[in-house]
Design a protein around this motif. Structure first.
Motif, PDB file in Angstrom:
ATOM      1  N   GLY A  56      68.764  17.551  65.142  1.00 46.02           N
ATOM      2  CA  GLY A  56      70.152  17.867  64.852  1.00 46.02           C
ATOM      3  C   GLY A  56      70.403  18.432  63.468  1.00 46.02           C
ATOM      4  N   THR A  57      69.356  18.731  62.721  1.00 49.96           N
ATOM      5  CA  THR A  57      69.528  19.339  61.401  1.00 49.96           C
ATOM      6  C   THR A  57      70.344  20.623  61.508  1.00 49.96           C
ATOM      7  N   THR A  58      71.305  20.798  60.616  1.00 46.94           N
ATOM      8  CA  THR A  58      72.129  22.002  60.619  1.00 46.94           C
ATOM      9  C   THR A  58      72.165  22.637  59.230  1.00 46.94           C
ATOM     10  N   TYR A  59      72.327  23.939  59.214  1.00 47.16           N
ATOM     11  CA  TYR A  59      72.549  24.693  57.993  1.00 47.16           C
ATOM     12  C   TYR A  59      73.712  25.657  58.254  1.00 47.16           C
ATOM     13  N   TYR A  60      74.466  25.931  57.202  1.00 49.58           N
ATOM     14  CA  TYR A  60      75.603  26.836  57.294  1.00 49.58           C
ATOM     15  C   TYR A  60      75.592  27.814  56.133  1.00 49.58           C
ATOM     16  N   ALA A  61      76.077  29.010  56.405  1.00 55.75           N
ATOM     17  CA  ALA A  61      76.324  29.948  55.316  1.00 55.75           C
ATOM     18  C   ALA A  61      77.501  29.437  54.487  1.00 55.75           C
ATOM     19  N   ASP A  62      77.457  29.680  53.190  1.00 57.13           N
ATOM     20  CA  ASP A  62      78.537  29.213  52.314  1.00 57.13           C
ATOM     21  C   ASP A  62      79.893  29.749  52.762  1.00 57.13           C
ATOM     22  N   SER A  63      79.908  30.956  53.307  1.00 61.72           N
ATOM     23  CA  SER A  63      81.164  31.599  53.681  1.00 61.72           C
ATOM     24  C   SER A  63      81.866  30.923  54.860  1.00 61.72           C
ATOM     25  N   VAL A  64      81.138  30.077  55.600  1.00 69.02           N
ATOM     26  CA  VAL A  64      81.752  29.445  56.776  1.00 69.02           C
ATOM     27  C   VAL A  64      81.794  27.921  56.680  1.00 69.02           C
ATOM     28  N   LYS A  65      81.222  27.359  55.628  1.00 66.79           N
ATOM     29  CA  LYS A  65      81.212  25.891  55.490  1.00 66.79           C
ATOM     30  C   LYS A  65      82.633  25.356  55.491  1.00 66.79           C
ATOM     31  N   GLY A  66      82.847  24.297  56.258  1.00 67.99           N
ATOM     32  CA  GLY A  66      84.161  23.694  56.349  1.00 67.99           C
ATOM     33  C   GLY A  66      85.060  24.320  57.388  1.00 67.99           C
ATOM     34  N   ARG A  67      84.669  25.481  57.910  1.00 66.43           N
ATOM     35  CA  ARG A  67      85.477  26.167  58.934  1.00 66.43           C
ATOM     36  C   ARG A  67      84.760  26.247  60.274  1.00 66.43           C
ATOM     37  N   PHE A  68      83.439  26.412  60.252  1.00 66.23           N
ATOM     38  CA  PHE A  68      82.655  26.560  61.474  1.00 66.23           C
ATOM     39  C   PHE A  68      81.817  25.303  61.690  1.00 66.23           C
ATOM     40  N   THR A  69      81.609  24.956  62.963  1.00 61.25           N
ATOM     41  CA  THR A  69      80.767  23.820  63.324  1.00 61.25           C
ATOM     42  C   THR A  69      79.836  24.212  64.457  1.00 61.25           C
ATOM     43  N   ILE A  70      78.549  23.971  64.264  1.00 68.26           N
ATOM     44  CA  ILE A  70      77.564  24.234  65.316  1.00 68.26           C
ATOM     45  C   ILE A  70      77.202  22.915  65.981  1.00 68.26           C
ATOM     46  N   SER A  71      77.005  22.938  67.292  1.00 66.12           N
ATOM     47  CA  SER A  71      76.719  21.696  68.012  1.00 66.12           C
ATOM     48  C   SER A  71      76.065  21.997  69.355  1.00 66.12           C
ATOM     49  N   PHE A  72      75.497  20.957  69.940  1.00 66.22           N
ATOM     50  CA  PHE A  72      74.969  21.010  71.302  1.00 66.22           C
ATOM     51  C   PHE A  72      75.932  20.292  72.246  1.00 66.22           C
ATOM     52  N   ASP A  73      75.884  20.643  73.529  1.00 73.17           N
ATOM     53  CA  ASP A  73      76.500  19.778  74.525  1.00 73.17           C
ATOM     54  C   ASP A  73      75.570  18.583  74.744  1.00 73.17           C
ATOM     55  N   ASN A  74      76.039  17.580  75.463  1.00 75.63           N
ATOM     56  CA  ASN A  74      75.274  16.341  75.600  1.00 75.63           C
ATOM     57  C   ASN A  74      73.905  16.571  76.246  1.00 75.63           C
ATOM     58  N   ALA A  75      73.814  17.510  77.148  1.00 76.82           N
ATOM     59  CA  ALA A  75      72.560  17.769  77.861  1.00 76.82           C
ATOM     60  C   ALA A  75      71.663  18.747  77.109  1.00 76.82           C
ATOM     61  N   LYS A  76      72.130  19.240  75.961  1.00 71.20           N
ATOM     62  CA  LYS A  76      71.384  20.225  75.159  1.00 71.20           C
ATOM     63  C   LYS A  76      71.049  21.468  75.976  1.00 71.20           C
ATOM     64  N   THR A  77      71.981  21.873  76.813  1.00 66.44           N
ATOM     65  CA  THR A  77      71.797  23.105  77.565  1.00 66.44           C
ATOM     66  C   THR A  77      72.595  24.260  76.972  1.00 66.44           C
ATOM     67  N   THR A  78      73.495  23.945  76.059  1.00 65.24           N
ATOM     68  CA  THR A  78      74.358  24.962  75.459  1.00 65.24           C
ATOM     69  C   THR A  78      74.566  24.641  73.992  1.00 65.24           C
ATOM     70  N   VAL A  79      74.532  25.685  73.161  1.00 68.89           N
ATOM     71  CA  VAL A  79      74.868  25.558  71.750  1.00 68.89           C
ATOM     72  C   VAL A  79      76.236  26.196  71.542  1.00 68.89           C
ATOM     73  N   TYR A  80      77.090  25.504  70.828  1.00 71.64           N
ATOM     74  CA  TYR A  80      78.432  26.003  70.554  1.00 71.64           C
ATOM     75  C   TYR A  80      78.568  26.345  69.069  1.00 71.64           C
ATOM     76  N   LEU A  81      79.422  27.301  68.804  1.00 73.88           N
ATOM     77  CA  LEU A  81      79.865  27.575  67.448  1.00 73.88           C
ATOM     78  C   LEU A  81      81.391  27.535  67.469  1.00 73.88           C
ATOM     79  N   GLN A  82      81.942  26.440  66.979  1.00 72.05           N
ATOM     80  CA  GLN A  82      83.391  26.292  66.878  1.00 72.05           C
ATOM     81  C   GLN A  82      83.838  26.945  65.582  1.00 72.05           C
ATOM     82  N   MET A  83      84.699  27.926  65.693  1.00 67.18           N
ATOM     83  CA  MET A  83      85.145  28.687  64.524  1.00 67.18           C
ATOM     84  C   MET A  83      86.639  28.469  64.336  1.00 67.18           C
ATOM     85  N   ASN A  84      87.003  27.826  63.242  1.00 64.52           N
ATOM     86  CA  ASN A  84      88.394  27.555  62.922  1.00 64.52           C
ATOM     87  C   ASN A  84      88.801  28.321  61.666  1.00 64.52           C
ATOM     88  N   SER A  85      90.093  28.406  61.451  1.00 71.43           N
ATOM     89  CA  SER A  85      90.635  29.089  60.261  1.00 71.43           C
ATOM     90  C   SER A  85      89.986  30.454  60.080  1.00 71.43           C
TER      91      SER A  85
END
Length: 129
Positions: A56-85
């Motif tokens: 579950g280690t994650t890294y983010y570009a400075d330009s998106v920290k605090g606004r974008f979130t990367i994650s897996f679904d529970n089955a680890k079949t899909t990766v999401y990028l939630q982009m806010n603001s």
């Protein structure tokens, strides 16, 4: 044929949100790093975020920290990028990418496109001002 399939792009006003999805075809996420990159017209492809399906280690570009979130679904079949603001400068084609099986990236290398073996076709994100 192994490939990554992205979805979820679109047109949104500044301040809005979008969620991008990335799913593997022809293989499963098992001991990979999966990342999101973006490329705006006339610019180089840049790393946005990456996640390990091992720990579950994650890294983010400075330009998106605090606004974008990367994650897996529970089955680890899909990766999401939630982009806010979202901002107009987030406008780009967004690509999903994965390392080879067992591949590892670290904080100094995760933005290097050469670390990734498989790429999706890209999905357009447009943020209007």
């Amino acid at each position: 044929e192994v490939q990554l399939v992205e979805s979820g792009g679109g047109l949104v006003q500044a301040g809005g949100s979008l969620r991008l999805s990335c799913s593997p075809s022809g293989f499963s996420f098992d001991d990979y790093y999966i990342g999101w990159f973006r490329q705006a017209p006339g610019k180089e492809r840049e790393g946005v975020s990456v996640i390990s399906d091992f720990d579950g280690t994650t890294y983010y570009a400075d330009s998106v920290k605090g606004r974008f979130t990367i994650s897996f679904d529970n089955a680890k079949t899909t990766v999401y990028l939630q982009m806010n603001s979202l901002k107009p400068e987030d406008t780009a084609v967004y690509y999903c990418a994965s390392t080879g099986v067992g591949g590892t990236v670290v904080e100094d290398t995760w933005t290097d496109v050469d670390e990734y073996d498989c790429w999706g076709q890209g999905t357009q994100v447009t943020v209007s001002s």
